[in-house]
Design a protein around this motif. Structure first.
Motif, PDB file in Angstrom:
ATOM      1  N   ARG A 365       0.833  -1.212   0.000  1.00  0.00           N
ATOM      2  CA  ARG A 365       0.000   0.000   0.000  1.00  0.00           C
ATOM      3  C   ARG A 365       0.868   1.263   0.000  1.00  0.00           C
ATOM      4  O   ARG A 365       0.520   2.266  -0.630  1.00  0.00           O
ATOM      5  N   LEU A 366       1.992   1.204   0.656  1.00  0.00           N
ATOM      6  CA  LEU A 366       2.934   2.324   0.604  1.00  0.00           C
ATOM      7  C   LEU A 366       3.465   2.481  -0.812  1.00  0.00           C
ATOM      8  O   LEU A 366       3.567   3.599  -1.334  1.00  0.00           O
ATOM      9  N   ALA A 367       3.807   1.359  -1.454  1.00  0.00           N
ATOM     10  CA  ALA A 367       4.294   1.410  -2.839  1.00  0.00           C
ATOM     11  C   ALA A 367       3.243   2.015  -3.763  1.00  0.00           C
ATOM     12  O   ALA A 367       3.570   2.791  -4.669  1.00  0.00           O
ATOM     13  N   LEU A 368       1.981   1.667  -3.546  1.00  0.00           N
ATOM     14  CA  LEU A 368       0.910   2.206  -4.374  1.00  0.00           C
ATOM     15  C   LEU A 368       0.792   3.712  -4.185  1.00  0.00           C
ATOM     16  O   LEU A 368       0.618   4.462  -5.162  1.00  0.00           O
ATOM     17  N   ARG A 369       0.901   4.181  -2.940  1.00  0.00           N
ATOM     18  CA  ARG A 369       0.845   5.630  -2.695  1.00  0.00           C
ATOM     19  C   ARG A 369       2.028   6.337  -3.352  1.00  0.00           C
ATOM     20  O   ARG A 369       1.886   7.435  -3.903  1.00  0.00           O
ATOM     21  N   LEU A 370       3.187   5.710  -3.302  1.00  0.00           N
ATOM     22  CA  LEU A 370       4.379   6.314  -3.911  1.00  0.00           C
ATOM     23  C   LEU A 370       4.276   6.385  -5.428  1.00  0.00           C
ATOM     24  O   LEU A 370       5.015   7.150  -6.068  1.00  0.00           O
ATOM     25  N   ASP A 371       3.376   5.598  -6.000  1.00  0.00           N
ATOM     26  CA  ASP A 371       3.223   5.584  -7.458  1.00  0.00           C
ATOM     27  C   ASP A 371       2.274   6.680  -7.958  1.00  0.00           C
ATOM     28  O   ASP A 371       2.141   6.879  -9.165  1.00  0.00           O
ATOM     29  N   GLN A 372       1.633   7.374  -7.080  1.00  0.00           N
ATOM     30  CA  GLN A 372       0.687   8.412  -7.492  1.00  0.00           C
ATOM     31  C   GLN A 372       1.395   9.467  -8.337  1.00  0.00           C
ATOM     32  O   GLN A 372       2.488   9.912  -8.028  1.00  0.00           O
ATOM     33  N   GLY A 373       0.734   9.847  -9.428  1.00  0.00           N
ATOM     34  CA  GLY A 373       1.296  10.867 -10.304  1.00  0.00           C
ATOM     35  C   GLY A 373       2.155  10.322 -11.425  1.00  0.00           C
ATOM     36  O   GLY A 373       2.535  11.071 -12.340  1.00  0.00           O
ATOM     37  N   ARG A 374       2.473   9.044 -11.394  1.00  0.00           N
ATOM     38  CA  ARG A 374       3.262   8.428 -12.466  1.00  0.00           C
ATOM     39  C   ARG A 374       2.344   7.912 -13.579  1.00  0.00           C
ATOM     40  O   ARG A 374       1.156   7.726 -13.396  1.00  0.00           O
ATOM     41  N   GLY A 375       2.939   7.615 -14.739  1.00  0.00           N
ATOM     42  CA  GLY A 375       2.217   6.937 -15.802  1.00  0.00           C
ATOM     43  C   GLY A 375       1.491   7.858 -16.749  1.00  0.00           C
ATOM     44  O   GLY A 375       0.723   7.396 -17.592  1.00  0.00           O
TER      45      GLY A 375
END
Length: 387
Positions: A365-375
């Motif tokens: 879940r931390l990894a998912l939050r850190l991915d915000q704004g990418r892609g």
């Protein structure tokens, strides 16, 4: 006689959940083949989609959809197209609706193989030499083989047979260009797909020729003959994801896969559960980004209500009609779901490898939050203007 071996244990390790309602897939029901015979799929737009690969459809205006964008995409497919079309007059669209014909006879004297482990290492080395980015080996599993292939002259069913003595499947992964992938759904991005197909056409033919020169049967195969995703899972190359792709620890989902059916004595790799399933359980980024909502939001379900879905397997399944309908509208392929996937990263960089460790751990879940704004989508013009 094709020798095969699979078990509930290996299925579980590969993340494959086959139910009692399973049926082998008929190739005529894949969405691209249906676009030629099924009025529910075929339309003026779908015809224009295929025509655009011959530059017969007028390219759209706009960044990523101009003449040079379609020209690059179509040129990237050239090697694959030349191979595919060479026996079209016989109803064999090789690599897609038929296996690739042997260009090299099987040597009359077979090299003696005393150690299948050594031979497997050798095959992986030769695969890398012929530009495969990944290579795994598994046993034959006829569940994934098409119940019938298609004769492209009249779209009738045709036999889908392999030579006697096939015991193994070599599965090869071919990386797609990361910079072009970032421009999906532009026609420019389609060049990443086409180049990978052209490369895999060369790779499977050359590796199969090497094996045949050793005195063993080898059938090079791309999208034909069998479903490649379950084979990639069984060969330990990655794990199945919500976006219908195989997530690999080396390239994420940014790969195309091919395969070779062979009688060469080889040691088989084992499936490697990574933790992708647990991550996809909490991530719906691909489903949210899909313009036509063709990807599922919920847990994996047993498919089969849609004729383009594999019956009797519990997995995430897309709405193929919605997906292809958007492709037809664009006159190019769409892989927004690939572009936005949190695993679509350059794992050569240490901070992306660190993120991967988080994503495959209880800290997902931390990894998912850190991915915000990418892609986000990069403008195709940026790719053209880059040094």
């Amino acid at each position: 006689m094709v020798k095969e071996l699979h078990s509930d244990v290996s299925d579980k390790a590969a993340g494959i959940d086959v139910t009692d309602g399973f049926e082998p897939f008929a190739q005529r029901n894949d969405i691209f083949t249906r676009a030629f015979w099924d009025p529910a799929v075929r339309s003026a737009r779908s015809d224009a989609f295929f025509a655009s690969y011959r530059m017969e459809a007028t390219p759209r205006r706009g960044d990523g959809f101009g003449q040079r964008d379609f020209a690059l995409r179509n040129a990237s497919w050239l090697i694959s197209d030349v191979m595919t079309d060479r026996f079209a007059d016989q109803g064999r669209r090789e690599g897609f609706q038929a296996p690739i014909s042997a260009d090299t006879p099987v040597a009359p004297v077979a090299l003696k193989v005393t150690d299948s482990n050594d031979m497997s290492r050798e095959i992986k080395k030769v695969a890398r030499f012929f530009k495969a980015d990944l290579c795994g080996i598994t046993g034959v599993d006829s569940r994934w083989h098409y119940s019938a292939r298609i004769d492209t002259r009249d779209l009738s069913d045709a036999p889908n047979n392999l030579p006697e003595g096939i015991t193994s499947v070599i599965v090869l992964g071919h990386e797609m260009d990361a910079d072009l992938v970032d421009t999906y759904p532009a026609a420019t991005a389609g060049a990443a797909t086409g180049r990978a197909y052209s490369q895999e056409a060369a790779t499977v033919m050359q590796l199969a020729a090497y094996i045949r020169n050793l005195g063993y049967e080898a059938v090079p195969s791309m999208n034909d003959t069998a479903l490649v995703i379950p084979y990639a899972l069984q060969a330990g190359l990655g794990e199945y994801a919500r976006n219908q792709m195989v997530i690999t620890p080396q390239f994420g989902p940014r790969l195309r896969f091919s395969k070779i059916f062979t009688s060469l004595p080889l040691t088989h790799d084992s499936p490697k559960p990574l933790g992708v399933r647990a991550f996809c359980d909490i991530c719906t980024k691909c489903a949210e980004a899909c313009p036509v909502k063709a990807l599922p939001f919920g847990p994996p379900e047993v498919g089969g209500t849609n004729i383009s879905a594999l019956k009797g397997v519990r997995k995430w399944t897309s709405d193929a009609e919605k997906c292809f309908g958007f492709w037809a509208k664009l006159a190019s392929d769409c892989a927004i779901c690939l572009r936005v996937c949190p695993f679509n990263r350059d794992f050569r960089k240490w901070y992306h490898r660190l993120w991967l460790r988080l994503a495959l751990s209880p800290l997902r879940r931390l990894a998912l939050r850190l991915d915000q704004g990418r892609g986000g989508r990069k403008k195709p013009g940026t790719w053209w203007s880059a040094p």
